[in-house]
Design a protein around this motif. Structure first.
Motif, mmCIF file in Angstrom:
data_model
loop_
_atom_site.group_PDB
_atom_site.id
_atom_site.type_symbol
_atom_site.label_atom_id
_atom_site.label_comp_id
_atom_site.label_asym_id
_atom_site.label_seq_id
_atom_site.Cartn_x
_atom_site.Cartn_y
_atom_site.Cartn_z
ATOM 1 N N UNK A 163 88.791 32.202 29.390
ATOM 2 C CA UNK A 163 87.847 33.227 28.920
ATOM 3 C C UNK A 163 88.096 33.550 27.444
ATOM 4 N N UNK A 164 89.330 33.273 26.980
ATOM 5 C CA UNK A 164 89.622 33.496 25.556
ATOM 6 C C UNK A 164 88.766 32.598 24.668
ATOM 7 N N UNK A 165 88.307 31.488 25.240
ATOM 8 C CA UNK A 165 87.497 30.550 24.445
ATOM 9 C C UNK A 165 86.189 31.206 24.011
ATOM 10 N N UNK A 166 85.810 32.305 24.699
ATOM 11 C CA UNK A 166 84.593 33.018 24.301
ATOM 12 C C UNK A 166 84.701 33.508 22.851
ATOM 13 N N UNK A 169 83.378 30.989 20.387
ATOM 14 C CA UNK A 169 81.975 30.606 20.585
ATOM 15 C C UNK A 169 81.737 29.517 21.629
ATOM 16 N N UNK A 170 82.713 29.320 22.532
ATOM 17 C CA UNK A 170 82.467 28.372 23.631
ATOM 18 C C UNK A 170 81.682 29.117 24.709
ATOM 19 N N UNK A 171 80.577 28.558 25.162
ATOM 20 C CA UNK A 171 79.793 29.255 26.186
ATOM 21 C C UNK A 171 80.358 28.977 27.567
ATOM 22 N N UNK A 172 81.275 29.809 27.955
ATOM 23 C CA UNK A 172 81.801 29.732 29.314
ATOM 24 C C UNK A 172 81.416 31.027 30.020
ATOM 25 N N UNK A 173 81.944 31.276 31.204
ATOM 26 C CA UNK A 173 81.482 32.381 32.033
ATOM 27 C C UNK A 173 81.476 33.741 31.317
#
Lengths: 222, 321
Positions: A163-166, A169-173
């Motif tokens: 979720x840190x990838x948010x 700008x990575x579109x994950x959950x």
């Protein structure tokens, strides 16, 4: 629950599922597999009798475990471009998570390898096996059972850490949930739905873990 | 000579495990390395196997200089005290493994493994996992695994040490028979003198990192080179300042030539034998004597009775040092 909340939940299920299937799950799976391979290499390096080799591995583990994952992620995505290396969000996230898993899991794998009795190495040698064969056919299968519970922990942590990838700008959950919550201000509802998704995935993983443990149990039974 | 070890020294930190040890092991024999724990016998066996390397000295196996060869290049089979079974593989796989990595054809592997499993009486357990076997069965599997690659030398490190007495005795006889059948040069380590005396062609007594004596079991028992060997190989007692085996003292009901007078202080029956503890009238030494029940009855032994003692087998007594 009023009608509009139910409607909001219903309409968010699809996009959040997409975030799971296209973002969180592949990000976790790829990073975990690559991370495990890296961890095996690092574990073997740490067990090496050649001290510079084991020192490099120890340094790596120390850095990974001693710095926040979020900082690692930011260094790769926002920091490296100033050194001339620009990496897209997705590969940046995979790189950061792989390096992170590699650091933590290498200690688990190292401990699991050490836990296999020395007699197993010796028996394999006297039967005629060399080091790589012994490792692959005798030691790792037995180390696998010991390392399943702690590696499952690492995997489950990773699912949530993605979720840190948010933030890059990575579109994950979680990013999907933020995007949906922004215009509607329904933060509570949407983050609860996102949390439920993470939880569901982790439940499935826990179940898979106990199945795997049972299957590997015969390797260690007395 | 099948194995030739010369001038081996080995230290672990300050501890001297082997102190200038040289040994020749003839081909086709069953040799026991016998001694107390910590005496260096296992270290010597592991050096022969290549599981340890000596600080100085050399090891030759069938004429090949092997001192620095890794175990997998030595043509040795090794059996460990705690079996070291590959727990994640079936009995069949355990035995087949050495052949598989030598890339033998499948049919040949299958045939050879089944032959070996028959030899160790485990043919009906081929598909079991080691965890489903008893200790004795596991050790027989380990033996089949060691023999599978047709080693020139078979090495066993306290092979029966982890088993209970009954099974140990069974496996002992069985090892002897197996050796007679296969005739592979075999060395086994044991701290059990009975095991060594019963099974081996030759015994090497090792203590404090040195070889005390090498010889056939009967030779060592009857003509020990020193007190240590005498004490280690069987029961001893002291009579008239000499070490004697308690079954080599004759008890007489009346005074006889060179016989010493003594009083019975205690009688103990142990199974079929009787232990008589005595005190000599002169010198007051306290030997004990091993007799059969019939001998004890004929002498009508009881505590307080006077008897006369003399040794029946003078050559094996030694001066107490």
């Amino acid at each position: 629950m009023d009608q509009s909340t139910v409607e909001l939940i219903r309409s968010s299920l699809g996009p959040l599922l997409e975030g799971m299937v296209k973002g969180t799950i592949p990000l976790t799976a790829i990073s975990f597999v690559l991370g495990l391979l890296l961890a095996l290499v690092v574990a073997l390096m740490r067990l090496s009798p050649i001290w510079p080799v084991s020192a490099i591995a120890r340094f790596y583990v120390s850095v990974i475990r001693g710095t926040p994952l979020l900082v690692q992620l930011f260094i790769i995505f926002y920091g490296l471009p100033s050194l001339g290396a620009t990496i897209d969000p997705w590969p940046s996230a995979v790189l950061a998570f792989t390096l992170n898993v590699g650091g933590y899991a290498s200690e688990i794998i190292r401990a699991a390898i050490i836990s296999v009795p020395r007699g197993q190495w010796e028996a394999a040698q006297t039967v005629g096996m060399n080091y790589p064969t012994t490792l692959r056919r005798i030691i790792l299968p037995q180390a696998a059972r010991v390392s399943v519970p702690p590696l499952s922990n690492t995997l489950i942590s990773l699912v949530k850490d993605t979720s840190l990838a948010s933030t890059i700008l990575v579109t994950e959950t979680f990013r999907k949930a933020q995007e949906l919550a922004g215009p509607t201000f329904e933060f509570f509802t949407l983050y609860m739905v996102a949390a439920a998704y993470y939880w569901a995935v982790c439940l499935v993983l826990s179940f898979a873990q106990s199945r795997l443990e049972t299957r590997l149990d015969r390797y260690v039974a007395s | 000579m099948s194995i030739s070890v010369s001038g081996i020294n080995k230290r672990f930190g300050d501890f001297v495990a082997l102190d200038n040890v040289s040994l020749e092991v003839p081909t086709g024999r069953l040799t026991a390395l016998l001694g107390p724990s910590g005496g260096g016998k296992s270290t010597l066996l592991r050096i022969i196997a290549g599981l340890e390397f000596p600080d100085t000295g050399s090891v030759e196996i069938e004429g090949v200089q092997a001192t620095w060869l890794p175990p997998q290049k030595r043509s040795v089979g090794f059996v460990f005290q705690h079996y070291a079974a590959f727990k994640h593989m079936t009995v069949f796989k355990n035995v087949a493994f050495g052949l598989e990595i030598r890339r033998k054809p499948r049919a040949e592997i299958r045939q050879r493994v089944m032959e070996l499993l028959e030899l160790v009486h485990l043919e009906q357990f081929a598909d079991r996992l080691p965890s489903q076997l008893s200790g004795g069965q596991r050790q027989r599997m380990a033996l089949a695994r060691a023999l599978a690659v047709q080693p020139e030398v078979l090495l066993l490190d306290e092979p029966f040490g982890a088993l209970d007495a009954q099974v140990r005795k069974e496996l002992r006889d069985w090892l002897r028979n197996l050796h007679d059948e296969m005739n592979v040069t075999t060395i086994f380590v044991t701290h059990d003198q009975e095991e060594a005396l019963e099974v081996s062609d030759e015994i090497v007594v090792i203590n404090g990192g040195r070889i005390e004596q090498v010889g056939a079991p009967a030779d060592l028992y009857d003509r020990p080179a020193n007190d240590f060997v005498m004490k280690f190989l069987g029961p001893v007692t002291t009579l008239d300042g000499q070490l004697v085996r308690p079954h080599d003292i004759e008890l007489l009901a009346a005074p006889g030539q060179e016989a010493i007078e003594a009083t019975v202080t205690r009688l103990t029956r142990v199974g079929f034998e009787v232990r008589a503890e005595l005190r000599t009238s002169k010198g007051g030494s306290e030997p004990w004597v091993q007799l059969t029940r019939i001998q004890a009855q004929e002498l009508d032994l009881e505590p307080g009775r006077s008897v006369w003692l003399r040794t029946t087998h003078a050559p094996k007594t030694l001066a107490v040092s």
